[in-house]
Design a protein around this motif. Structure first.
Motif, PDB file in Angstrom:
ATOM      1  N   VAL A   1     -10.181  -5.829  -7.927  1.00  0.00           N
ATOM      2  CA  VAL A   1      -9.995  -5.137  -6.652  1.00  0.00           C
ATOM      3  C   VAL A   1      -8.667  -4.376  -6.657  1.00  0.00           C
ATOM      4  CG1 VAL A   1      -9.630  -5.485  -4.168  1.00  0.00           C
ATOM      5  CG2 VAL A   1     -11.481  -6.692  -5.348  1.00  0.00           C
ATOM      6  N   ASP A   2      -7.608  -5.034  -7.156  1.00  0.00           N
ATOM      7  CA  ASP A   2      -6.294  -4.373  -7.222  1.00  0.00           C
ATOM      8  C   ASP A   2      -6.364  -3.124  -8.106  1.00  0.00           C
ATOM      9  OD1 ASP A   2      -5.239  -6.252  -5.621  1.00  0.00           O
ATOM     10  OD2 ASP A   2      -4.187  -7.379  -7.196  1.00  0.00           O
ATOM     11  N   ALA A   3      -7.021  -3.268  -9.266  1.00  0.00           N
ATOM     12  CA  ALA A   3      -7.103  -2.142 -10.201  1.00  0.00           C
ATOM     13  C   ALA A   3      -7.872  -0.981  -9.573  1.00  0.00           C
ATOM     14  CB  ALA A   3      -7.789  -2.584 -11.490  1.00  0.00           C
ATOM     15  N   LEU A   4      -8.955  -1.319  -8.880  1.00  0.00           N
ATOM     16  CA  LEU A   4      -9.751  -0.256  -8.248  1.00  0.00           C
ATOM     17  C   LEU A   4      -8.963   0.435  -7.146  1.00  0.00           C
ATOM     18  CD1 LEU A   4     -13.410  -1.540  -7.853  1.00  0.00           C
ATOM     19  CD2 LEU A   4     -12.633   0.512  -9.021  1.00  0.00           C
TER      20      LEU A   4
ATOM     21  N   THR B   1     -18.607   5.026   2.762  1.00  0.00           N
ATOM     22  CA  THR B   1     -17.363   5.605   2.238  1.00  0.00           C
ATOM     23  C   THR B   1     -16.876   4.849   1.006  1.00  0.00           C
ATOM     24  OG1 THR B   1     -16.151   4.224   3.783  1.00  0.00           O
ATOM     25  CG2 THR B   1     -16.584   6.505   4.463  1.00  0.00           C
ATOM     26  N   ALA B   2     -17.694   3.888   0.547  1.00  0.00           N
ATOM     27  CA  ALA B   2     -17.292   3.123  -0.639  1.00  0.00           C
ATOM     28  C   ALA B   2     -17.221   4.040  -1.858  1.00  0.00           C
ATOM     29  CB  ALA B   2     -18.281   1.994  -0.891  1.00  0.00           C
ATOM     30  N   ARG B   3     -16.203   3.806  -2.703  1.00  0.00           N
ATOM     31  CA  ARG B   3     -16.055   4.627  -3.913  1.00  0.00           C
ATOM     32  C   ARG B   3     -15.884   3.783  -5.164  1.00  0.00           C
ATOM     33  NH1 ARG B   3     -11.248   8.489  -3.201  1.00  0.00           N
ATOM     34  NH2 ARG B   3     -10.280   6.673  -2.248  1.00  0.00           N
ATOM     35  N   GLY B   4     -15.578   2.495  -4.938  1.00  0.00           N
ATOM     36  CA  GLY B   4     -15.368   1.613  -6.092  1.00  0.00           C
ATOM     37  C   GLY B   4     -16.384   0.479  -6.096  1.00  0.00           C
ATOM     38  N   VAL B   5     -16.704  -0.009  -7.285  1.00  0.00           N
ATOM     39  CA  VAL B   5     -17.671  -1.102  -7.404  1.00  0.00           C
ATOM     40  C   VAL B   5     -17.118  -2.164  -8.356  1.00  0.00           C
ATOM     41  CG1 VAL B   5     -20.020  -1.752  -8.106  1.00  0.00           C
ATOM     42  CG2 VAL B   5     -19.588   0.536  -7.155  1.00  0.00           C
TER      43      VAL B   5
ATOM     44  N   LEU C   1     -21.361  -7.133  -1.255  1.00  0.00           N
ATOM     45  CA  LEU C   1     -20.403  -7.255  -0.168  1.00  0.00           C
ATOM     46  C   LEU C   1     -19.555  -5.994  -0.127  1.00  0.00           C
ATOM     47  CD1 LEU C   1     -19.195 -10.810  -1.223  1.00  0.00           C
ATOM     48  CD2 LEU C   1     -21.113 -10.242   0.285  1.00  0.00           C
ATOM     49  N   ARG C   2     -19.070  -5.685   1.074  1.00  0.00           N
ATOM     50  CA  ARG C   2     -18.247  -4.495   1.183  1.00  0.00           C
ATOM     51  C   ARG C   2     -16.848  -4.846   1.657  1.00  0.00           C
ATOM     52  NH1 ARG C   2     -19.383   0.605   4.635  1.00  0.00           N
ATOM     53  NH2 ARG C   2     -17.470   1.699   4.075  1.00  0.00           N
ATOM     54  N   LEU C   3     -15.879  -4.341   0.944  1.00  0.00           N
ATOM     55  CA  LEU C   3     -14.486  -4.612   1.270  1.00  0.00           C
ATOM     56  C   LEU C   3     -13.797  -3.244   1.297  1.00  0.00           C
ATOM     57  CD1 LEU C   3     -12.511  -7.201   1.321  1.00  0.00           C
ATOM     58  CD2 LEU C   3     -11.986  -6.571  -1.021  1.00  0.00           C
ATOM     59  N   GLY C   4     -13.758  -2.651   2.488  1.00  0.00           N
ATOM     60  CA  GLY C   4     -13.179  -1.320   2.593  1.00  0.00           C
ATOM     61  C   GLY C   4     -13.945  -0.315   1.741  1.00  0.00           C
ATOM     62  N   GLU C   5     -13.231   0.277   0.807  1.00  0.00           N
ATOM     63  CA  GLU C   5     -13.872   1.291  -0.043  1.00  0.00           C
ATOM     64  C   GLU C   5     -14.493   0.685  -1.295  1.00  0.00           C
ATOM     65  OE1 GLU C   5     -10.574   4.049  -0.691  1.00  0.00           O
ATOM     66  OE2 GLU C   5     -11.736   5.478   0.493  1.00  0.00           O
ATOM     67  N   ILE C   6     -14.504  -0.647  -1.334  1.00  0.00           N
ATOM     68  CA  ILE C   6     -14.993  -1.307  -2.552  1.00  0.00           C
ATOM     69  C   ILE C   6     -16.241  -2.152  -2.296  1.00  0.00           C
ATOM     70  CG2 ILE C   6     -14.371  -3.006  -4.331  1.00  0.00           C
ATOM     71  CD1 ILE C   6     -11.475  -1.996  -4.004  1.00  0.00           C
TER      72      ILE C   6
END
Lengths: 139, 135
Positions: free
Chosen positions: B109-112, B40-44, B6-11
């Motif tokens: 998600v917060d930490a990323l 544009t995702a950068r975090g996983v 799933l994609r949530l913004g950059e995550i």
């Protein structure tokens, strides 16, 4: 002197693919829960079984099986798993039991890690003759 | 069966199921890396709350996926490890999973988000940041 062992229940899970390993794990967890083993104990056994089952799938090169058994000895209840295959076997058992040693696929802590998870651990193997690992947990 | 990403913004969020096979794991790795490349995702976040058992093979899959993503410049957090898994992993020995972890999906998600925005404050050059994870 070996105490007399009484077998309360046995189950056999043939191991060919990774899904069979998952089946063996579920079976063991269900059996453990039904016999009053604690949740951490049940999952310790499940993790050991996962490790041994995946060893068969990825290293043995031949199908194998996992035999589960609930036993009573000396008034204690135990859960046993025997993972056996007739595959290529382990060249050097002592080496395979060392942390950090891997022939590929794992992190090199499978067998030694497995030994730390259980109360009793026995391994026998020879090149070309398959491998047999027996683990036990006691309540 | 594919593992959904799933994609949530950059995550990117990947909930990992218990009977994931090697083949599915490889597919998941490839898809995550591809998405890091083309979006544009950068975090996983690899969510493992559905897992009761993590053996050394599964640990290898998780660690490898995280390392690969990090190598590309992404950030990875493993979330939702349940107590039985933590107990077994520690007893099996060593740092089986040498990756950032969070108690749950929300905290991951917060930490990323916090980490990604702190990179932005420092001009966002991925190679310029210190990588604290050993290997």
């Amino acid at each position: 002197m070996t105490p007399v062992e009484q077998t309360l229940l046995t189950a056999l899970v043939p191991i060919i693919t990774e899904l069979d390993v998952s089946r063996a794990r579920q079976e063991a967890t269900a059996i453990a829960a039904a016999h009053g083993f604690s949740k951490p104990a049940a999952y310790r056994m499940a993790t050991a079984i996962s490790e041994l089952g995946n060893n068969i799938v990825f290293h043995a090169g031949e199908p194998g099986e996992i035999r589960l058994r609930v036993l009573r000895a000396d008034g204690r209840l135990g859960l046993e798993a025997v993972a056996e295959d007739r595959g290529r076997g382990i060249d050097d058992v002592a080496l395979a039991m060392l942390d950090g040693y891997s022939t590929g696929g794992g992190l090199g802590c499978g067998l030694p890690g497995c030994r730390r998870l259980v109360d009793e651990f026995e391994i026998s193997s020879a090149p070309g003759k398959g491998a047999c690992v027996k683990v036990r947990l006691w309540i | 069966m594919r593992i959904p990403i799933l994609r949530l913004g950059e995550i990117l969020l990947a909930p990992i199921q218990s009977d994931i096979t090697d083949e599915q794991a490889m597919q998941l790795q490839a898809e995550i890396l591809k998405l890091l490349e083309i979006t544009t995702a950068r975090g996983v976040v690899l969510d493992i709350s559905a897992l009761d058992v993590v053996d050394s093979y599964m640990a290898r899959i998780l660690t490898d996926t995280a390392r690969m993503a990090r190598l590309m410049g992404g950030e990875v957090v493993i979330s939702g490890m349940n107590p039985t898994v933590a107990i077994a992993l520690i007893e099996m020995g060593r740092e089986l999973i040498n990756v950032a972890t969070a108690l749950n999906l929300e905290q991951a998600v917060d930490a990323l988000k916090a980490r990604l925005s702190s990179f932005d404050d420092h001009d966002g050059i991925a190679t310029g940041r210190s990588v604290s994870h050993g290997g």
